[in-house]
Design a protein around this motif. Structure first.
Motif, PDB file in Angstrom:
ATOM      1  N   PRO A  42      37.658  40.421  25.167  1.00  0.00           N
ATOM      2  CA  PRO A  42      36.558  41.116  24.491  1.00  0.00           C
ATOM      3  C   PRO A  42      36.114  40.420  23.213  1.00  0.00           C
ATOM      4  O   PRO A  42      35.020  40.682  22.711  1.00  0.00           O
ATOM      5  CB  PRO A  42      37.143  42.509  24.203  1.00  0.00           C
ATOM      6  N   TYR A 210      41.840  44.539  22.279  1.00  0.00           N
ATOM      7  CA  TYR A 210      41.014  45.747  22.133  1.00  0.00           C
ATOM      8  C   TYR A 210      41.459  46.548  20.912  1.00  0.00           C
ATOM      9  O   TYR A 210      40.633  47.031  20.133  1.00  0.00           O
ATOM     10  CB  TYR A 210      41.116  46.607  23.391  1.00  0.00           C
ATOM     11  N   ILE A 215      38.299  48.678  19.870  1.00  0.00           N
ATOM     12  CA  ILE A 215      37.552  49.025  21.073  1.00  0.00           C
ATOM     13  C   ILE A 215      38.493  49.746  22.035  1.00  0.00           C
ATOM     14  O   ILE A 215      39.603  49.268  22.290  1.00  0.00           O
ATOM     15  CB  ILE A 215      37.003  47.759  21.765  1.00  0.00           C
ATOM     16  N   PHE A 217      40.383  50.598  25.250  1.00  0.00           N
ATOM     17  CA  PHE A 217      40.684  49.897  26.504  1.00  0.00           C
ATOM     18  C   PHE A 217      40.876  50.960  27.573  1.00  0.00           C
ATOM     19  O   PHE A 217      41.931  51.566  27.693  1.00  0.00           O
ATOM     20  CB  PHE A 217      41.931  49.027  26.343  1.00  0.00           C
TER      21      PHE A 217
END
Length: 245
Positions: A42, A210, A215, A217
């Motif tokens: 990512p 992540y 972010i 996951f």
């Protein structure tokens, strides 16, 4: 001659056996239009996060390893992210590598295949084509994109006679349904340029990235596939005359 001489990259590395034949110099570019739920990188999603480099800088780095990768039957692979988000830069790197006598590989989802002009593809010895799913709805849910551009690109590569290795990530509960796998196998068996299909078991090794990026996951609790499931899927491809591993 292409005029673009700079691009945004994440990093480069050496690998053996997973990014094309032999030992490869692997260039990771930044930027990707898809958001695959299982993406292990990512940190390559956004162009803005990449480091700007010139093609000359990339070639100077490749030059340090040229003798080694050539002796090991390898070459250069451009991956990402999505290399076709920066087609001019990617094309320039591939052209310079071909001029240097190096085997070239392009690792792509094919979603932006229309951005690869014939000149770029003429400098590509091998395409590593990631087909995430053959079910339209599942593909959209898994990636946020559409399947059709990838299939169009696969057909175009066949028409041009460019060798392809298919990459299929096996995610339990998402890409393991027998029907779509058989559909994909039938589609691929109708092409004349598919050298092999790599069935890649899902893993969670990218989860720490992540967390570091803040972010979610979403597949954190998804199990890795059992060996028996992986072999079943490989056998489905083999049943259609495809070399699967």
């Amino acid at each position: 001659m292409r005029t673009a001489t700079t691009g945004r990259i994440h990093s480069w590395d050496l690998s053996t056996g997973v990014d094309g034949p032999g030992t490869r110099f692997v260039l990771f570019v930044n930027g990707c239009p898809l958001r695959c739920l299982y993406c292990a990188n990512p940190d390559t999603w956004h162009l803005r996060d990449g480091r700007e480099v010139t093609v000359d800088e990339v070639m100077a780095e490749i030059g340090k390893y040229r003798s080694f990768v050539t002796a090991a039957g390898g070459g250069v692979t451009v991956t990402g992210g999505e290399p076709l988000l920066q087609p001019a830069f990617t094309g320039a790197v591939l052209r310079r590598c071909k001029e240097a006598g190096l085997h070239t590989a392009l690792d792509t989802s094919g979603f932006l295949g229309a951005r690869a002009d014939d000149e770029l593809l003429a400098d590509t010895d091998l395409v590593l084509l990631d087909i995430k799913s053959f079910d339209v709805a599942a593909y959209r849910e898994l990636t946020g994109g559409e399947l059709a551009p990838t299939l169009d690109f696969a057909t175009r590569l066949d028409r041009l006679g460019i060798p392809v290795w298919i990459r299929y990530v096996l995610v339990p509960g998402r890409t393991d349904a027998p029907g779509p796998i058989d559909g994909l196998a039938r589609f691929l068996s109708g092409l004349g340029n598919v050298d092999r299909v790599d069935v890649l078991p899902f893993h969670t090794m990218g989860a720490p990235k992540y967390e570091a990026l803040g972010i979610p996951f979403l597949l954190r609790d998804t199990p890795v596939p059992e060996p028996s499931l992986t072999e079943r899927v490989r056998n489905q491809f083999r049943a259609h005359g495809l070399a699967a591993q």
